[in-house]
Write a protein that holds these residues in place. Structure first.
Motif, PDB file in Angstrom:
ATOM      1  N   LEU A 105       0.857  -1.182   0.000  1.00 50.72           N
ATOM      2  CA  LEU A 105       0.000   0.000   0.000  1.00 50.72           C
ATOM      3  C   LEU A 105       0.894   1.233   0.000  1.00 50.72           C
ATOM      4  N   THR A 106       0.361   2.356  -0.410  1.00 52.50           N
ATOM      5  CA  THR A 106       1.182   3.566  -0.450  1.00 52.50           C
ATOM      6  C   THR A 106       0.460   4.734   0.199  1.00 52.50           C
ATOM      7  N   GLY A 107       1.249   5.686   0.622  1.00 58.92           N
ATOM      8  CA  GLY A 107       0.724   6.936   1.158  1.00 58.92           C
ATOM      9  C   GLY A 107      -0.295   6.753   2.248  1.00 58.92           C
ATOM     10  N   PRO A 108      -1.389   7.498   2.163  1.00 54.84           N
ATOM     11  CA  PRO A 108      -2.410   7.452   3.208  1.00 54.84           C
ATOM     12  C   PRO A 108      -3.091   6.089   3.335  1.00 54.84           C
ATOM     13  N   ASP A 109      -2.993   5.263   2.288  1.00 52.17           N
ATOM     14  CA  ASP A 109      -3.591   3.928   2.344  1.00 52.17           C
ATOM     15  C   ASP A 109      -2.752   2.954   3.165  1.00 52.17           C
ATOM     16  N   GLN A 110      -1.567   3.368   3.553  1.00 53.65           N
ATOM     17  CA  GLN A 110      -0.654   2.517   4.316  1.00 53.65           C
ATOM     18  C   GLN A 110      -0.783   2.898   5.799  1.00 53.65           C
ATOM     19  N   PRO A 111      -1.581   2.148   6.554  1.00 56.23           N
ATOM     20  CA  PRO A 111      -1.918   2.536   7.928  1.00 56.23           C
ATOM     21  C   PRO A 111      -0.840   2.180   8.963  1.00 56.23           C
ATOM     22  N   VAL A 112       0.351   2.755   8.805  1.00 58.38           N
ATOM     23  CA  VAL A 112       1.463   2.436   9.699  1.00 58.38           C
ATOM     24  C   VAL A 112       1.148   2.872  11.125  1.00 58.38           C
ATOM     25  N   GLY A 113       0.676   4.082  11.284  1.00 57.43           N
ATOM     26  CA  GLY A 113       0.353   4.589  12.622  1.00 57.43           C
ATOM     27  C   GLY A 113      -0.706   3.748  13.307  1.00 57.43           C
ATOM     28  N   GLU A 114      -1.742   3.386  12.578  1.00 54.81           N
ATOM     29  CA  GLU A 114      -2.805   2.564  13.144  1.00 54.81           C
ATOM     30  C   GLU A 114      -2.277   1.200  13.572  1.00 54.81           C
ATOM     31  N   LEU A 115      -1.357   0.678  12.781  1.00 51.27           N
ATOM     32  CA  LEU A 115      -0.764  -0.616  13.097  1.00 51.27           C
ATOM     33  C   LEU A 115      -0.043  -0.557  14.451  1.00 51.27           C
ATOM     34  N   PHE A 116       0.756   0.488  14.672  1.00 57.06           N
ATOM     35  CA  PHE A 116       1.456   0.635  15.951  1.00 57.06           C
ATOM     36  C   PHE A 116       0.486   0.955  17.080  1.00 57.06           C
ATOM     37  N   ASN A 117      -0.537   1.758  16.793  1.00 57.36           N
ATOM     38  CA  ASN A 117      -1.541   2.050  17.824  1.00 57.36           C
ATOM     39  C   ASN A 117      -2.273   0.787  18.259  1.00 57.36           C
ATOM     40  N   LYS A 118      -2.542  -0.098  17.314  1.00 62.22           N
ATOM     41  CA  LYS A 118      -3.236  -1.355  17.605  1.00 62.22           C
ATOM     42  C   LYS A 118      -2.432  -2.206  18.589  1.00 62.22           C
ATOM     43  N   ARG A 119      -1.126  -2.165  18.497  1.00 70.09           N
ATOM     44  CA  ARG A 119      -0.253  -2.992  19.334  1.00 70.09           C
ATOM     45  C   ARG A 119       0.375  -2.223  20.497  1.00 70.09           C
ATOM     46  N   GLU A 120      -0.018  -0.961  20.680  1.00 70.49           N
ATOM     47  CA  GLU A 120       0.621  -0.093  21.672  1.00 70.49           C
ATOM     48  C   GLU A 120       0.660  -0.691  23.078  1.00 70.49           C
ATOM     49  N   LYS A 121      -0.463  -1.134  23.598  1.00 67.58           N
ATOM     50  CA  LYS A 121      -0.502  -1.662  24.966  1.00 67.58           C
ATOM     51  C   LYS A 121       0.334  -2.923  25.106  1.00 67.58           C
ATOM     52  N   GLU A 122       0.250  -3.783  24.117  1.00 69.66           N
ATOM     53  CA  GLU A 122       1.013  -5.027  24.132  1.00 69.66           C
ATOM     54  C   GLU A 122       2.519  -4.740  24.095  1.00 69.66           C
ATOM     55  N   ILE A 123       2.930  -3.865  23.197  1.00 72.36           N
ATOM     56  CA  ILE A 123       4.348  -3.509  23.084  1.00 72.36           C
ATOM     57  C   ILE A 123       4.826  -2.853  24.371  1.00 72.36           C
ATOM     58  N   TYR A 124       4.051  -1.910  24.886  1.00 71.77           N
ATOM     59  CA  TYR A 124       4.439  -1.207  26.109  1.00 71.77           C
ATOM     60  C   TYR A 124       4.574  -2.181  27.274  1.00 71.77           C
ATOM     61  N   SER A 125       3.615  -3.050  27.441  1.00 72.80           N
ATOM     62  CA  SER A 125       3.633  -4.005  28.541  1.00 72.80           C
ATOM     63  C   SER A 125       4.850  -4.925  28.476  1.00 72.80           C
ATOM     64  N   ILE A 126       5.100  -5.465  27.306  1.00 70.39           N
ATOM     65  CA  ILE A 126       6.195  -6.422  27.149  1.00 70.39           C
ATOM     66  C   ILE A 126       7.556  -5.749  27.317  1.00 70.39           C
ATOM     67  N   TYR A 127       7.723  -4.585  26.716  1.00 65.15           N
ATOM     68  CA  TYR A 127       9.018  -3.906  26.859  1.00 65.15           C
ATOM     69  C   TYR A 127       9.196  -3.282  28.238  1.00 65.15           C
ATOM     70  N   SER A 128       8.113  -2.926  28.908  1.00 69.53           N
ATOM     71  CA  SER A 128       8.224  -2.441  30.298  1.00 69.53           C
ATOM     72  C   SER A 128       8.791  -3.538  31.183  1.00 69.53           C
ATOM     73  N   THR A 129       8.258  -4.728  31.024  1.00 70.32           N
ATOM     74  CA  THR A 129       8.763  -5.877  31.790  1.00 70.32           C
ATOM     75  C   THR A 129      10.220  -6.134  31.437  1.00 70.32           C
ATOM     76  N   PHE A 130      10.511  -6.184  30.156  1.00 74.87           N
ATOM     77  CA  PHE A 130      11.862  -6.473  29.688  1.00 74.87           C
ATOM     78  C   PHE A 130      12.863  -5.452  30.242  1.00 74.87           C
ATOM     79  N   CYS A 131      12.532  -4.180  30.140  1.00 73.26           N
ATOM     80  CA  CYS A 131      13.448  -3.125  30.585  1.00 73.26           C
ATOM     81  C   CYS A 131      13.569  -3.076  32.112  1.00 73.26           C
ATOM     82  N   SER A 132      12.470  -3.298  32.816  1.00 71.76           N
ATOM     83  CA  SER A 132      12.523  -3.226  34.278  1.00 71.76           C
ATOM     84  C   SER A 132      13.373  -4.340  34.878  1.00 71.76           C
TER      85      SER A 132
END
Length: 153
Positions: A105-132
């Protein structure tokens, strides 16, 4: 062990798209912005694939063998050393799969931000544990390195 590598195209074999001229008088400012975005996205995908493969290597060739052979190291030491690396691998693998789904997909049709927003809590939780647990992980790794059984590993 190979299952950790199957979902990914090897970074060396994945062809990055040839760069388009970004600053050309023939391109409008919008086209220049889209060309820059495409370069950034391609670098993001390539980097995440390489990271996922490195994590897969770590899990397949170190974590799993150490977990399955308590003669090398007690399970507690393995868990303390590698913390939640398998969860980090899983999230990274899912992120790569999502990125590859939107790669064409290109340009506005490429939902990169939405993709990261969808996984935000999961990524934050896992890396919080890892870093702590980084300091205790480094201490456990040092203990494993100094242990005669695991130093041969």
């Amino acid at each position: 062990q190979i299952a950790y590598f199957q979902p990914f195209k090897h970074p060396e074999s994945r062809k990055m798209k040839p760069p388009k001229p970004i600053e050309s008088e023939s391109l409008s400012p919008e086209q220049q912005m889209l060309a820059k975005r495409e370069l950034v996205f391609d670098e993001l995908v390539t980097t995440e694939i390489a990271y996922a493969r490195s994590l897969g290597t770590l899990v397949a060739y170190y974590v799993k063998p150490l977990q399955s052979d308590c003669a090398f190291a007690p399970d507690r030491k393995v868990r303390n050393t590698f913390v939640n690396i398998e969860e980090v691998f899983h999230v990274t693998k899912c992120l790569v799969e999502d990125l590859l789904l939107i790669e064409n997909l290109t340009g506005p049709d490429q939902p990169v931000g939405e993709l990261f927003n969808k996984r935000e809590k999961e990524i934050y939780s896992i890396y919080s544990t890892f870093c702590s647990l980084k300091n205790s992980s480094e201490k456990a790794l040092s203990e494993l390195k100094n242990d005669a059984k695991t130093s041969a590993f």
